[in-house]
Design a protein around this motif. Structure first.
Motif, short mmCIF file in Angstrom:
data_model
loop_
_atom_site.label_atom_id
_atom_site.label_comp_id
_atom_site.label_asym_id
_atom_site.label_seq_id
_atom_site.Cartn_x
_atom_site.Cartn_y
_atom_site.Cartn_z
N THR A 50 -6.15 -1.12 29.69
CA THR A 50 -6.76 0.10 29.41
C THR A 50 -7.25 0.58 30.47
O THR A 50 -6.63 0.01 32.06
CB THR A 50 -8.10 -0.89 29.21
N PRO A 51 -8.02 1.45 30.58
CA PRO A 51 -8.57 2.45 32.26
C PRO A 51 -9.22 1.52 32.78
O PRO A 51 -9.25 1.58 33.82
CB PRO A 51 -9.44 3.63 31.55
N CYS A 52 -10.02 0.39 31.98
CA CYS A 52 -10.24 -0.78 32.88
C CYS A 52 -9.49 -1.73 33.64
O CYS A 52 -9.54 -3.13 32.90
CB CYS A 52 -11.55 -1.22 31.97
N THR A 53 -8.88 -1.12 34.27
CA THR A 53 -7.48 -2.09 34.95
C THR A 53 -7.74 -3.25 35.06
O THR A 53 -6.54 -4.71 35.00
CB THR A 53 -6.71 -1.31 36.42
N GLU A 54 -8.65 -3.88 35.44
CA GLU A 54 -8.59 -5.60 34.94
C GLU A 54 -8.64 -5.72 33.59
O GLU A 54 -8.13 -7.30 34.15
CB GLU A 54 -10.02 -6.01 36.11
N TYR A 55 -8.86 -5.39 32.86
CA TYR A 55 -8.75 -5.54 31.54
C TYR A 55 -7.78 -4.69 30.75
O TYR A 55 -7.27 -4.25 30.54
CB TYR A 55 -10.12 -5.52 30.76
N ASP A 56 -6.54 -6.15 29.44
CA ASP A 56 -6.31 -5.72 28.67
C ASP A 56 -7.34 -5.59 27.87
O ASP A 56 -8.23 -5.93 27.71
CB ASP A 56 -4.63 -6.54 28.28
N LEU A 57 -6.83 -5.18 26.39
CA LEU A 57 -7.77 -4.54 25.57
C LEU A 57 -7.90 -5.81 25.12
O LEU A 57 -9.63 -5.69 24.08
CB LEU A 57 -6.89 -4.07 24.23
N ARG A 58 -7.79 -6.54 24.83
CA ARG A 58 -8.20 -8.65 24.50
C ARG A 58 -9.50 -8.55 25.29
O ARG A 58 -10.48 -9.29 24.34
CB ARG A 58 -7.45 -9.26 23.97
N ALA A 59 -8.95 -8.45 26.72
CA ALA A 59 -9.76 -8.71 27.50
C ALA A 59 -10.88 -8.06 27.60
O ALA A 59 -12.37 -9.05 27.06
CB ALA A 59 -9.80 -9.73 29.27
N LEU A 60 -10.83 -6.80 27.48
CA LEU A 60 -12.13 -5.95 27.79
C LEU A 60 -13.08 -6.43 26.57
O LEU A 60 -14.00 -6.06 26.26
CB LEU A 60 -10.90 -4.35 27.64
N LEU A 61 -12.47 -6.86 25.21
CA LEU A 61 -12.69 -6.42 23.30
C LEU A 61 -14.20 -8.00 24.54
O LEU A 61 -14.83 -8.19 24.14
CB LEU A 61 -12.46 -6.90 22.77
N GLY A 62 -13.60 -9.03 25.17
CA GLY A 62 -14.67 -10.12 25.16
C GLY A 62 -15.16 -10.24 25.80
O GLY A 62 -16.14 -10.60 25.92
N HIS A 63 -15.50 -8.31 26.94
CA HIS A 63 -16.48 -9.03 27.90
C HIS A 63 -17.09 -7.91 27.34
O HIS A 63 -18.47 -8.32 27.81
CB HIS A 63 -15.33 -8.01 29.15
N VAL A 64 -17.00 -6.83 26.80
CA VAL A 64 -17.75 -6.11 25.54
C VAL A 64 -18.72 -6.42 25.13
O VAL A 64 -19.34 -7.31 25.34
CB VAL A 64 -17.18 -5.05 24.59
N VAL A 65 -18.37 -7.98 23.91
CA VAL A 65 -18.85 -8.63 23.23
C VAL A 65 -19.32 -9.60 23.86
O VAL A 65 -20.56 -10.09 23.58
CB VAL A 65 -17.78 -9.90 21.44
N GLY A 66 -19.02 -10.56 24.57
CA GLY A 66 -19.53 -11.36 25.25
C GLY A 66 -20.87 -10.46 26.41
O GLY A 66 -22.09 -11.23 26.17
N GLY A 67 -20.92 -9.00 26.46
CA GLY A 67 -22.05 -8.45 27.31
C GLY A 67 -23.00 -8.35 26.10
O GLY A 67 -23.71 -8.14 26.98
N ILE A 68 -22.92 -8.23 25.00
CA ILE A 68 -23.32 -7.62 24.11
C ILE A 68 -24.44 -9.40 23.43
O ILE A 68 -25.87 -9.15 24.03
CB ILE A 68 -22.97 -7.64 22.40
N HIS A 69 -23.45 -10.14 23.73
CA HIS A 69 -24.79 -11.54 24.34
C HIS A 69 -25.43 -11.74 24.95
O HIS A 69 -26.35 -12.53 25.04
CB HIS A 69 -23.93 -12.76 23.51
N HIS A 123 -9.33 5.27 24.22
CA HIS A 123 -8.11 5.44 25.76
C HIS A 123 -7.40 4.78 25.20
O HIS A 123 -6.14 4.94 25.16
CB HIS A 123 -9.14 6.07 26.68
N ALA A 124 -7.30 3.63 25.08
CA ALA A 124 -6.25 2.37 25.15
C ALA A 124 -5.57 2.90 23.75
O ALA A 124 -4.53 2.63 23.58
CB ALA A 124 -6.39 1.15 25.58
N LEU A 125 -6.14 2.80 22.99
CA LEU A 125 -5.62 2.74 21.15
C LEU A 125 -5.04 4.29 21.01
O LEU A 125 -4.43 3.93 20.42
CB LEU A 125 -6.80 2.53 20.13
N GLY A 126 -5.97 4.84 21.40
CA GLY A 126 -5.07 6.48 21.29
C GLY A 126 -5.02 6.99 20.42
O GLY A 126 -4.32 7.88 20.12
N THR A 127 -5.82 6.53 18.72
CA THR A 127 -5.46 6.99 17.46
C THR A 127 -6.77 8.36 17.65
O THR A 127 -6.68 9.14 16.49
CB THR A 127 -6.64 6.42 17.49
N GLY A 128 -7.34 8.71 18.23
CA GLY A 128 -8.06 10.37 18.25
C GLY A 128 -8.97 9.96 17.70
O GLY A 128 -10.47 11.07 16.98
N LEU A 129 -9.90 8.68 17.03
CA LEU A 129 -11.18 8.83 16.83
C LEU A 129 -12.65 9.75 17.47
O LEU A 129 -12.65 9.32 18.57
CB LEU A 129 -11.54 6.82 16.49
#
Length: 192
Positions: free
Chosen positions: A34-53, A133-139
């Motif tokens: 991901t552009p957040c270079t310290e995280y791959d997508l799985r780790a970034l998702l964990g960070h984001v959902v953890g941040g919501i908690h 950006h990591a997905l590149g789906t154009g959503l």
């Protein structure tokens, strides 16, 4: 950020957008960088959902650093449900209008609740861009959210030198005709 503003509706819109992005993620994508270079997508998702908690915990009256901004291990297909649980918790935790003016702990210090929620608008919108950006789906991403997050970032994170512990790199230049997400990413030190 305008401290008279209620950032909760904006935060819920940011969570709507995040929910759409997470619905696009298949197990084969979880190891993508991901552009957040310290995280791959799985780790970034964990960070984001953890941040919501973490934000929910502060809305419940807790000290933010008592809760890690990470989820731990989840099954590959468990992200939509994890986000749903986090969203329900944070919505309930911040339902009382009085909490917007209550001193609240945030990773950047004690602030009024509205500023804590506003900071998580910035966090959620920025990481949604990272995920897209990591997905590149154009959503398509909601440019109003990027404009609001950029306004928060310009106040909270001036372009000058950023000290230790600031999770964003130095501001980068953005083209004059850049869209709001590109301007936000550049201000936070991410190359588009």
């Amino acid at each position: 950020m305008d401290t008279a503003q209620d950032p909760r509706p904006l935060y819920l819109l940011a969570l709507d957008q995040l929910e759409k992005l997470i619905a696009e993620i298949g197990p084969e994508s979880l190891e993508r960088p991901t552009p957040c270079t310290e995280y791959d997508l799985r780790a970034l998702l964990g960070h984001v959902v953890g941040g919501i908690h973490r934000l929910a915990y502060t809305g419940e009256g807790g000290y933010c650093l008592d809760v890690a901004a990470a989820t731990g291990e989840l099954p590959d297909d468990g992200w939509p449900a994890a986000l749903g649980r986090a969203r329900a918790r944070v919505t309930a935790a911040w339902a009382d209008d009085a909490k917007l003016d209550r001193p609240t702990s945030a990773p950047w210090g004690e602030v009024p609740g509205r500023n804590a929620v506003g900071g998580y608008v910035l966090e959620t919108v920025t990481h949604s861009w990272d995920i897209a950006h990591a997905l590149g789906t154009g959503l398509p991403l909601d440019e109003r959210l990027a404009e609001a997050a950029l306004a928060i970032a310009l106040v909270a994170l001036p372009a000058g030198p950023r000290g230790d512990g600031v999770p964003f790199g130095p501001a980068l230049p953005a083209p004059a005709d850049a869209d709001p997400y590109t301007r936000l990413a550049a201000h936070l030190g991410r190359a588009a």
